[in-house]
Every structure is written in structure tokens, then in C-alpha cells.
Design an enzyme around this catalytic site. Structure first.
Site, PDB file in Angstrom:
ATOM      1  N   GLU A 137       0.866  -4.298  11.224  1.00 55.28           N
ATOM      2  CA  GLU A 137       0.631  -2.862  11.114  1.00 55.28           C
ATOM      3  C   GLU A 137       1.817  -2.193  11.808  1.00 55.28           C
ATOM      4  OE1 GLU A 137      -1.952  -1.583   9.403  1.00 55.28           O
ATOM      5  OE2 GLU A 137      -2.760  -3.554   8.934  1.00 55.28           O
ATOM      6  N   HIS A 140       0.862  -1.183   0.000  1.00 55.03           N
ATOM      7  CA  HIS A 140       0.000   0.000   0.000  1.00 55.03           C
ATOM      8  C   HIS A 140       0.898   1.232   0.000  1.00 55.03           C
ATOM      9  CE1 HIS A 140      -3.468  -2.565   1.773  1.00 55.03           C
ATOM     10  NE2 HIS A 140      -3.459  -2.579   0.450  1.00 55.03           N
ATOM     11  N   HIS A 176       2.418  -3.224   7.014  1.00 58.42           N
ATOM     12  CA  HIS A 176       1.468  -2.139   6.719  1.00 58.42           C
ATOM     13  C   HIS A 176       1.497  -1.151   7.873  1.00 58.42           C
ATOM     14  CE1 HIS A 176      -0.839  -4.040   3.304  1.00 58.42           C
ATOM     15  NE2 HIS A 176      -0.076  -5.045   3.711  1.00 58.42           N
ATOM     16  N   GLU A 231       1.555   3.938   2.864  1.00 59.91           N
ATOM     17  CA  GLU A 231       1.920   3.534   4.228  1.00 59.91           C
ATOM     18  C   GLU A 231       3.432   3.643   4.360  1.00 59.91           C
ATOM     19  OE1 GLU A 231      -0.210  -0.200   4.688  1.00 59.91           O
ATOM     20  OE2 GLU A 231      -2.082   0.790   4.127  1.00 59.91           O
TER      21      GLU A 231
END
Ligand SMILES: [Ca+2]
Ligand SMILES: [Ca+2]
Ligand SMILES: [Ca+2]
Ligand SMILES: [Ca+2]
Ligand SMILES: [Zn+2]
Length: 669
Positions: free
Chosen positions: A280, A58, A196, A61
Site C-alpha cells: 500500500e 486499481h 496499491h 490509486e
């Protein structure tokens, strides 16, 4: 652009340790680069377990790519001076793709050069012209449960081409996901990690929880290893829904674990089972403020190293003997537990550090066949013959497996004064403890015997809890030269949010009132709250998940040795539950067993090392470099470097083997 420059610099500075490999071309024609880091990097050493890290699937990010460049630099720059890094690089093959989605990243860079761009997907020319809406969501384009979002929200995946989670025309329709797939077919990855942001979570398989179930061994891996990875960054682990609160279809982690499994090694267009997970990152938002970047990179670096250890042979070691030694020729017990996905022989030995005369031969365990298998053994030692009561004995467990060495430094006292002990086996809890909030003895878990002490005997603890168990008598440390608290614990608690503080006071009258000092031990953590949103506040506590009974040893700081009325207590506190936060906000809590407080009242003999110099300096990356020179005797194997902000409650920073120059870096001063 900066990333490629950094990669080229690393390759030219460390050519024997890092290669830069093209693994494919993006839809706009940019090269997708992979770094391989290992010793003899040009050689494919099939004995070395392989691990893969992805960043910037992504594109917005940002910390995900930055943190992987930091990780690579950390491994390379510390290879020469840090034994743990060197062992890892020598015995693993570490593959890092810092930017899976270069087109999206360059689009953000071009349109928002100082950060904040919102392009998430790749740059396939499909979808609306509104900024950020073109392209395919690469992490919805993998081949497990692809486009299968029945009953889930649009965050799971979408057929809408302008949607942020557009899953593409078919599974692996995109050149970027094809590049990752082909890399996985070509290599033998044991585990893979997809970075992420943001939010302090490890999002584990499965993305669609109702479609799959996990066997016990896999469940144990996905419990133990994310808990280790999150030790200093406060991450909490669970499947997609438990963590980010939505399901995911067609994500990389599920394809790694489930997709295209080969029926024989090397089958074309197939791969082995890869233990995949999504991480994350803490901090706020997609573009972390510059003030958080270094801290986030350090937190993710530790996590990445823990995963790399876990792809090979790797174990937990526990010291079994009581802190009080009463025999001059004790047999020192240990247990090891398999934590890694590999299974190589494990050799356990004792390095004598203080007041030990002879040491028995090392023990080799040839195999721990199943994940989580344990082995208990012992090595005899003889203590120094003229050792007086109250003197300290120090040694280290040295555990070697598959080229990785794990040290565990142990302190014991020869015939100390026992202040208090409780095996939690008999009577009412109130005979020994002043309790509030529900603490009681329980038979549902124990380290020894049939009972332990727990803060929530029936099920989970509650939100906004405060539960205290205080030893009901004060004790006298006014004549102490050393004092230790030792106990075994096992726990499940929301990481960095639900905490067990280990506290002492000199002005209480009942263990409840008064002011209390939080003590640090071998397994406590004391991070600040700047990027993890936790409650530690820089003060030590036990927290997180540790399902293996673990020995905690805490040195009571010398500042308490002038009091004849010292109080001890456990203070459990939980945070409030929050909507859209974490499914396991409430958990089973803490079990305590075999609790003991001991002290020595005699002058202590010190270590046989003479320091010639000792200096510390602050480096530009906010780490501290410590250097020293010392004369050591031949029996000396390594230095354990510990730190404390208060003069007591020291915690380990690092170990340095006894070969000059002596130099270590404190990464988190
Ligand atoms: Ca190698
Ligand atoms: Ca017990
Ligand atoms: Ca909680
Ligand atoms: Ca409980
Ligand atoms: Zn993402």
C-alpha cells in the site's frame, strides 16, 4: 497520457538503460506498456536477477503509477553519479508496468480531470452503469484461490458484477491480467511487487491465510526484506488480514508465489516461484494531495530499491569488535548474513580511514546456501605505531557480492575511558539500572553470554506503555573530546508506532525526571509523521522489526561535553491499539546486550583530507545537492557524508567514492 510522454522522454534520454515494451492490449484497445531498466538494456543478461513492479491495477490509486515513473526517473538520472544506483541498474533487470489498467485510468482522467475519480476495476462492459461499478477487479482475477471467498467478507472478492471486487468470469479472463501472466511466463522474475494505496502496509501472502502455510526460509524473507523496505516509510508488514483487515482471493501476490510453478526451467506457460507482495502507500485516500506526492514517491523509491537489492545476492554486515580497542594489532571481526534471494560469493575487505597502518587480505565466502545463513570471520589490522590512548580509529567494511557493494563505516577508540559497561550477565537489574514499567534481565535472548535486558520480559508489551531503563549513575563528560554509546539490540516493534528512544539529560537527578535529548545512531530513524501516521515526530528512535542482533553506535553530541552530570536512559513507548489498524499492534519488544559508554579525554588527531571548497544548494525537487573539492591522499577510498541538525548525533546521508567530481544529493533534507 503524461505517463507515456514521460516514458518516451526517458527512452530518448537514456536509450542504453531503458526500453519501452508493449506487453498486451487492454479491453478497450489501449497498449499496456512495460519499462525495462538495466545496463545494455537490449541484451537479455541471464546472470542479472529480474524484478517486476506493477502500478495502477486499481485505476483510482493514483500514486501507484506516479511513484513508479518517479522510481524509473530516479534510477536513470542517478545512474551516472550514484554508485549504489549504478550497481543496481548494472546487476539487475528491473521491469516496471506503471499502468496495468489504462482503461480505468483514462476513464477517471476523462470524468474527473483534476483527480478524485473512483473507477477501480478495468472497463469490461459488465455491471451497472453507476460510475465506478463497471468492470472486473483485476486484483481478484489471478489464478490462485480465484473466486474462493468462503467465509470471508465481500472485500475478499465477489461474484456480483457491480461489486468493486468482482472477480470476473474465470481466472485470467481479462486481457490485463493475461498480459501480466504472459510477462511472468516469459521472464524469470525472482520477486514482484504490486503497488496499491492507501495505508502504510506491506500486504504479504497469503490472501487466504487459512488455506496455505509458509516454510521457515520464506517466512524469514518475508520478515527481513519488508522490514528493510519500510525503514523510512513506516510500513508494517503482515498477510492481507493482518494489514488491510480483510482476506483476498485471486490476488497477484499469491499467484506469483504459488501459481503455475514450472517443473523444469523454461517449461511453456509456467513460471518460477516469484516472491510476490502487495504494497500500500502512506498518505490519505486514493488521490494523495499534491503536497504529499513528492514525499510518497521518495518513500516508495527507497522501498523499491531495497526490493531490487534483495532479488540478487545481498547481505547484512555486522562489525563484531568492541568499540574500545586495547591491542595495537587487533583482528577485526565481522559477520555477514544472507538477506537476498541470490547466492553469489561475498568478499569482505577493510578500507582504512584513520590511524590504521596495515590491513590484512580480504576474505571471500563462496556460498551462503540457505536464506538467512551467516558467516563470521576476521581481518587483522595494525594500528598506527605511535597511536596514543584515546585516539579514534576509523575504517569501513567493504562487502562485495554479485556486483553490489555495501559499506559500513566503523569508529573505535584506542584504550578509551570506559564510563560504564553491562553485559547483562549477573546480578539484579537494579544494581545498574533505575527501571520503570517492567524492564528486567532475561534469558530468552542474548547477543553474548546467557542474558540480555528487555522492556517486556514476559511476552508482548502493552498499549500506551511507557517503560524506562536509566543507568543509575550520572557520569562526567566535562573533560571529554569524544563520547560514544555502544550496544547490541534485536527487536520486534510496530514500525513508527512503538519506539525505543535513546536519551541523555544534564538536569536529571535519578534518570527519570529532567528533560531529555533523543540521540540518533546508525539504525535510528527520525521521519516526520506527514504520510506515515507514525509517532516519530522528526525525533530519532529505534523501531520496526530487526530479528538479527545488530550493533548500535551513538556519538554523544559535543554539546554534552560541558557537563559533569550526564544521565543516560532507554525510553520505550507504545501507541494505543486501534480497531481496523494492524494485527501486530503489540509485539515482543526490544532486547539490549553488551552495553557500553566510552569517552576520550585527549585532543583528537583529524583526518588527512584538506577541503578546498564545500557548497550546498536546494534543488527544485526539494533535495539538497552538496558539492566539494578536496585534496586526498592515496590511501583515501571514499567520503562518508553525514548530517545533523544539532551539531551532534550525525547520521549518514550517502557515500561518494574518491573520484572527482564530488557531488551527492540529500534526498530527505
Ligand atoms: Ca543488463
Ligand atoms: Ca549478555
Ligand atoms: Ca502498537
Ligand atoms: Ca517481550
Ligand atoms: Zn488497490
Amino acid at each position: 497520457g503524461t505517463r507515456c510522454t514521460k516514458m518516451d522522454q526517458m527512452v530518448s534520454n537514456f536509450p542504453s538503460l531503458i526500453q519501452k515494451i508493449s506487453i498486451g492490449t487492454s479491453i478497450e484497445g489501449r497498449t499496456i506498456w512495460c519499462m525495462k531498466i538495466s545496463d545494455n538494456v537490449a541484451t537479455d543478461d541471464t546472470d542479472e536477477p529480474e524484478v517486476l513492479y506493477l502500478g495502477l491495477q486499481h485505476a483510482r490509486e493514483a500514486i501507484t503509477g506516479t511513484s513508479l515513473i518517479f522510481f524509473a526517473q530516479y534510477l536513470l538520472q542517478n545512474y551516472a553519479g550514484n554508485a549504489a544506483v549504478r550497481e543496481l541498474v548494472d546487476h539487475r533487470e528491473i521491469y516496471i508496468v506503471p499502468c496495468v489498467n489504462p482503461d480505468g485510468y483514462y476513464f477517471n482522467e476523462a470524468n474527473n480531470p483534476s483527480g478524485g475519480g473512483m473507477q477501480r476495476k478495468n472497463r469490461r462492459n459488465i455491471g451497472s452503469d453507476v460510475t465506478g461499478q463497471k468492470g472486473v477487479d483485476l486484483n481478484r482475477n489471478y489464478g490462485s484461490d480465484w473466486a474462493d471467498c468462503a467465509g470471508a467478507s465481500s472485500a475478499c472478492g465477489s461474484s456480483g458484477t457491480s461489486n468493486e471486487t468482482y472477480w470476473g468470469a474465470s481466472a485470467f479472463s481479462e486481457p490485463e491480467t493475461q498480459a501480466i501472466r504472459n510477462l511472468c511466463y516469459a521472464r524469470n522474475f525472482v520477486a514482484a511487487f504490486d503497488q496499491h494505496c492507501s495505508g502504510p502496509y506491506y500486504s504479504l501472502p497469503f490472501g487466504r491465510r487459512s488455506y496455505h502455510s509458509m516454510n521457515t526460509a520464506d517466512r524469514n524473507f518475508y520478515t527481513a526484506v519488508p522490514a528493510l523496505m519500510g525503514k523510512y516509510n513506516g510500513h508494517r508488514a503482515g498477510d492481507s488480514y493482518a494489514t488491510v483487515q480483510y482476506e483476498v482471493a485471486g490476488g497477484a501476490k499469491d499467484w506469483w508465489l504459488l501459481g503455475d510453478i514450472e517443473t523444469y526451467p523454461g517449461e511453456p506457460n509456467k513460471k518460477g516461484k516469484i516472491y510476490g507482495m502487495t504494497g500500500e502507500a502512506g498518505g490519505g485516500g486514493f488521490w494523495a494531495p499534491s503536497s504529499q506526492i513528492i514525499e510518497l514517491c521518495k518513500n516508495l523509491c527507497f522501498q523499491n530499491m531495497q526490493l531490487a537489492f534483495s532479488v540478487g545476492s545481498y547481505v547484512d554486515v555486522q562489525d563484531l569488535n568492541d568499540i574500545a580497542l586495547s591491542s595495537a594489532g587487533p583482528s577485526m571481526g565481522f559477520s555477514i548474513k544472507r538477506l537476498g534471494l541470490g547466492d553469489q560469493p561475498v568478499t569482505v575487505s577493510i578500507i582504512p580511514l584513520q590511524n590504521i597502518q596495515t590491513v590484512g587480505t580480504p576474505v571471500t565466502i563462496n556460498a551462503l546456501p540457505q536464506y538467512g545463513d551467516t558467516y563470521a570471520g576476521a581481518i587483522p589490522v595494525t594500528l598506527h605505531p605511535s597511536l596514543g590512548n584515546g585516539q579514534q580509529i576509523k575504517f569501513a567494511w567493504k562487502v562485495e557480492t554479485g556486483g553490489i557493494t555495501i559499506y559500513d563505516t566503523v569508529t573505535k577508540i584506542y584504550n578509551p575511558v570506559t564510563v560504564f559497561s553491562d553485559a547483562m550477565e549477573s546480578g539484579l537489574v537494579t544494581a545498574n539500572w533505575n527501571v520503570s514499567g517492567g524492564w528486567n534481565y532475561t534469558t530468552s535472548a542474548f547477543n553474548a553470554g546467557t542474558r540480555s535486558l528487555t522492556e517486556s520480559p514476559v511476552g508482548n508489551y502493552s498499549a500506551n506503555d511507557t517503560r524506562i531503563a536509566a543507568y543509575k549513575n550520572s557520569f562526567d563528560l566535562s573533560n571529554a573530546t569524544a563520547a560514544y554509546i555502544s550496544f547490541w539490540s534485536r527487536h520486534r516493534a510496530e514500525n513508527f508506532r512503538d519506539l525505543l528512544r535513546i536519551q541523555v539529560s544534564t538536569n536529571s537527578t535519578d534518570g527519570m525526571n529532567g528533560s531529555w535529548t533523543n540521540l540518533s545512531g546508525r539504525h535510528t530513524v527520525q521521519e516526520t509523521n506527514s504520510t506515515n501516521q507514525g509517532r516519530l515526530g522528526g525525533q530519532p528512535a529505534l523501531t520496526g522489526i530487526r530479528e538479527t542482533w545488530t550493533k548500535e553506535v551513538i556519538e554523544i553530541p559535543a554539546s554534552f561535553y560541558n557537563s559533569n552530570q550526564v544521565w543516560f536512559r532507554f525510553e520505550f513507548t507504545s501507541d494505543g491499539t486501534a480497531a481496523n489498524d494492524f494485527e501486530n499492534d503489540l509485539d515482543d519488544g526490544f532486547y539490549i546486550d553488551d552495553f557500553k559508554i566510552v569517552k576520550s579525554t585527549v585532543p583528537l588527531i583529524t583526518l588527512p583530507v584538506k577541503f578546498i571548497s564545500f557548497t550546498g544548494s536546494l534543488l527544485p525537487d526539494e533535495t539538497i545537492q552538496l558539492k566539494w573539492e578536496a585534496e586526498t591522499d592515496a590511501e583515501h577510498d571514499y567520503f562518508e557524508i553525514e548530517k545533523s541538525a544539532t551539531g551532534g548525533g550525525f547520521v549518514s546521508i550517502n557515500r561518494r567514492i574518491s573520484i572527482p567530481p564530488y557531488r551527492i544529493i540529500d534526498e530527505t533534507p
